[in-house]
Design a protein around this motif. Structure first.
Motif, PDB file in Angstrom:
ATOM      1  N   LYS A 192       0.859  -1.185   0.000  1.00 34.87           N
ATOM      2  CA  LYS A 192       0.000   0.000   0.000  1.00 34.87           C
ATOM      3  C   LYS A 192       0.890   1.227   0.000  1.00 34.87           C
ATOM      4  N   ILE A 193       0.704   2.071  -1.009  1.00 36.12           N
ATOM      5  CA  ILE A 193       1.561   3.243  -1.176  1.00 36.12           C
ATOM      6  C   ILE A 193       0.701   4.495  -1.285  1.00 36.12           C
ATOM      7  N   GLU A 194       1.052   5.511  -0.529  1.00 35.26           N
ATOM      8  CA  GLU A 194       0.340   6.783  -0.578  1.00 35.26           C
ATOM      9  C   GLU A 194       1.094   7.752  -1.483  1.00 35.26           C
ATOM     10  N   VAL A 195       0.398   8.294  -2.467  1.00 33.21           N
ATOM     11  CA  VAL A 195       1.017   9.192  -3.438  1.00 33.21           C
ATOM     12  C   VAL A 195       0.326  10.553  -3.370  1.00 33.21           C
ATOM     13  N   ILE A 196       1.123  11.602  -3.392  1.00 37.22           N
ATOM     14  CA  ILE A 196       0.585  12.963  -3.418  1.00 37.22           C
ATOM     15  C   ILE A 196       0.603  13.462  -4.857  1.00 37.22           C
ATOM     16  N   ARG A 197      -0.564  13.722  -5.404  1.00 40.52           N
ATOM     17  CA  ARG A 197      -0.667  14.195  -6.786  1.00 40.52           C
ATOM     18  C   ARG A 197      -0.033  15.574  -6.914  1.00 40.52           C
ATOM     19  N   ASP A 198       0.403  15.878  -8.118  1.00 37.00           N
ATOM     20  CA  ASP A 198       1.044  17.176  -8.325  1.00 37.00           C
ATOM     21  C   ASP A 198       0.949  17.568  -9.790  1.00 37.00           C
ATOM     22  N   THR A 199       0.996  18.876 -10.039  1.00 36.63           N
ATOM     23  CA  THR A 199       1.117  19.417 -11.391  1.00 36.63           C
ATOM     24  C   THR A 199       2.528  19.961 -11.531  1.00 36.63           C
ATOM     25  N   ILE A 200       3.313  19.337 -12.384  1.00 37.37           N
ATOM     26  CA  ILE A 200       4.718  19.706 -12.482  1.00 37.37           C
ATOM     27  C   ILE A 200       5.160  19.750 -13.933  1.00 37.37           C
ATOM     28  N   ASP A 201       6.222  20.461 -14.159  1.00 39.45           N
ATOM     29  CA  ASP A 201       6.826  20.524 -15.486  1.00 39.45           C
ATOM     30  C   ASP A 201       8.190  19.860 -15.381  1.00 39.45           C
ATOM     31  N   ILE A 202       8.332  18.694 -15.992  1.00 33.52           N
ATOM     32  CA  ILE A 202       9.561  17.925 -15.877  1.00 33.52           C
ATOM     33  C   ILE A 202      10.306  17.958 -17.203  1.00 33.52           C
ATOM     34  N   PRO A 203      11.407  18.701 -17.298  1.00 33.61           N
ATOM     35  CA  PRO A 203      12.172  18.684 -18.547  1.00 33.61           C
ATOM     36  C   PRO A 203      12.837  17.335 -18.741  1.00 33.61           C
ATOM     37  N   SER A 204      12.892  16.882 -19.967  1.00 32.35           N
ATOM     38  CA  SER A 204      13.528  15.595 -20.211  1.00 32.35           C
ATOM     39  C   SER A 204      15.044  15.689 -20.130  1.00 32.35           C
ATOM     40  N   VAL A 205      15.587  16.911 -20.202  1.00 28.75           N
ATOM     41  CA  VAL A 205      17.029  17.114 -20.081  1.00 28.75           C
ATOM     42  C   VAL A 205      17.291  18.254 -19.098  1.00 28.75           C
ATOM     43  N   SER A 206      18.167  18.040 -18.154  1.00 26.76           N
ATOM     44  CA  SER A 206      18.617  19.099 -17.248  1.00 26.76           C
ATOM     45  C   SER A 206      20.112  18.915 -17.025  1.00 26.76           C
ATOM     46  N   SER A 207      20.831  20.018 -16.850  1.00 24.65           N
ATOM     47  CA  SER A 207      22.280  19.913 -16.711  1.00 24.65           C
ATOM     48  C   SER A 207      22.836  21.057 -15.881  1.00 24.65           C
ATOM     49  N   GLU A 208      24.060  20.860 -15.402  1.00 23.45           N
ATOM     50  CA  GLU A 208      24.767  21.901 -14.654  1.00 23.45           C
ATOM     51  C   GLU A 208      26.260  21.621 -14.705  1.00 23.45           C
ATOM     52  N   ILE A 209      27.060  22.666 -14.432  1.00 19.57           N
ATOM     53  CA  ILE A 209      28.507  22.533 -14.375  1.00 19.57           C
ATOM     54  C   ILE A 209      28.912  22.303 -12.923  1.00 19.57           C
ATOM     55  N   LEU A 210      29.668  21.234 -12.675  1.00 19.83           N
ATOM     56  CA  LEU A 210      30.165  20.920 -11.341  1.00 19.83           C
ATOM     57  C   LEU A 210      31.671  21.142 -11.305  1.00 19.83           C
TER      58      LEU A 210
END
Length: 403
Positions: A192-210
């Motif tokens: 049994k798993i409880e999930v919190i619904r959400d409206t989100i914008d998920i880019p298929s690509v994300s990046s950063e300089i480390l």
């Protein structure tokens, strides 16, 4: 005379016996299949649909409640069961409503208020086919091939796919309780798993300089591979033109797949010209090889690829192409080994069948049945550290490779 009377009685019994056998539906013998064993396989000497036709004829002629017979619904359910018997989780017959719901899940719209997973209806459950990274279902540790059997304590066996999706697609920030079956190595557990619904914008690509050990590392995460992924990936590369990048960390964890032409494009940024990326093998058609288009921008930069047991399909192909063709280092655990690809055949009444049409092979053509992508460095994921302290121990281990 007694002899002739006895003979007549005997012949009458033979005639009665023959009539009973011929016309009693429960004792039909003339249509029973002849089965022989040859080379350890069964050979059937009859029309393989004859049993279906006989059952239909019996019901049409003798069933006591003919008003209960809905021919189209019965045929539709029979076809679904026929397809499900293949026991391929990615092959399914969908009625018009289920087909419409499934296609909506593939459109990658960002305004849905729900758990963010791609699903299909099979038998008594809803199958999780894909979980979008960093979305509510992902954060609740719902996994591909989980089987949803209850939503908010309601069994969904008799629900359509659209009904199930609607129950999971209520307002953002509300909770939905999902009961699911999950196969482990030696058992099936019910969770049994409880999930919190959400409206989100998920880019298929994300990046950063480390900045790691006085080196500039480009960390790029590809969560899914859709139509816009290649364009976003190129835009990210353009941002690197003024940077002196020494290493790349390519994160393909939880990358469940996407479009063939797009992941060949992505691999082409790393793999030299005319090097094989993937080959497709069909049942009847000639094999098709897909080669690098060679964009000459990331080929000479050392790369570490993060994979996990939910890296599947396109994610696995990219990981193997980089491991085998440019000696990239793979880090974490073995992958999901989903090496098949599906297509959808639509019918005029808006039903459809989604079925496996071909298998993919990496450049080395290792087997596809139960063969994982093996990492070069094995690092088990520390879920407790990630949940409590937001520490990604696998990413930290990838950074240590540059020391």
């Amino acid at each position: 005379m007694k002899f002739f009377k006895g003979l007549i009685v005997f012949l009458c019994w033979i005639l009665v016996w023959w009539i009973v056998i011929k016309y009693n539906p429960s004792n039909i013998v003339k249509n029973i299949s002849t089965v022989t064993i040859k080379n350890n396989s069964l050979w059937y000497y009859q029309d393989k649909y004859e049993r279906f036709e006989l059952v239909d004829a019996i019901l049409q002629d003798d069933y006591y409640y003919p008003e209960n017979i809905n021919n189209w619904l019965m045929i539709q359910d029979a076809v679904k069961a026929y397809v499900d018997a293949i026991d391929d989780p990615y092959t399914v017959y969908m009625d018009a409503e289920e087909n419409s719901g499934f296609m909506n899940e593939l459109e990658w719209e960002d305004h849905f208020e729900w758990i963010w997973a791609v699903v299909s209806k099979k038998d008594y459950y809803v199958l999780i086919e894909e979980v979008i990274k960093n979305a509510p279902a992902y954060k609740a540790w719902i996994k591909p091939l989980d089987r949803i059997i209850k939503i908010d304590n309601d069994y969904i066996q008799d629900w359509t796919l659209d009904e199930a999706v609607k129950h999971m697609r209520w307002p953002a920030w509300t909770k939905v309780e999902i009961t699911l079956e999950r196969d482990s190595w030696d058992d099936t557990e019910v969770l049994k798993i409880e999930v919190i619904r959400d409206t989100i914008d998920i880019p298929s690509v994300s990046s950063e300089i480390l900045n790691v050990w006085e080196k500039k590392i480009w960390y790029v995460e590809i969560s899914t591979i859709w139509e816009e992924t290649e364009k976003l990936f190129k835009l990210s590369i353009k941002e690197l033109m003024d940077e002196w990048i020494e290493w790349i960390i390519l994160d393909l964890r939880w990358n469940w797949g996407g479009y063939l032409d797009i992941w060949v494009e992505i691999a082409s940024h790393f793999v030299p010209k005319w090097q094989l990326v993937v080959s497709a093998k069909y049942r009847w058609y000639s094999d098709t090889n897909y080669y690098s288009k060679w964009y000459w921008d990331l080929e000479w930069i050392k790369t570490v690829v993060l994979v996990d047991w939910l890296t599947a399909s396109a994610g696995e192909i990219i990981a193997l192409a980089l491991q085998e063709q440019v000696w990239a280092t793979l880090l974490w655990t073995t992958t999901f080994w989903k090496w098949s690809i599906q297509t959808i055949y639509p019918f005029q009444d808006w039903d459809s069948i989604k079925y496996t049409v071909w298998a993919r092979y990496p450049p080395s053509e290792i087997g596809i049945n139960g063969i994982w992508v093996s990492p070069d460095v094995i690092v088990e994921f520390d879920a407790e550290a990630y949940i409590n302290d937001d520490i990604d121990n696998q990413l930290e281990e990838a950074k240590n490779l540059f020391n």
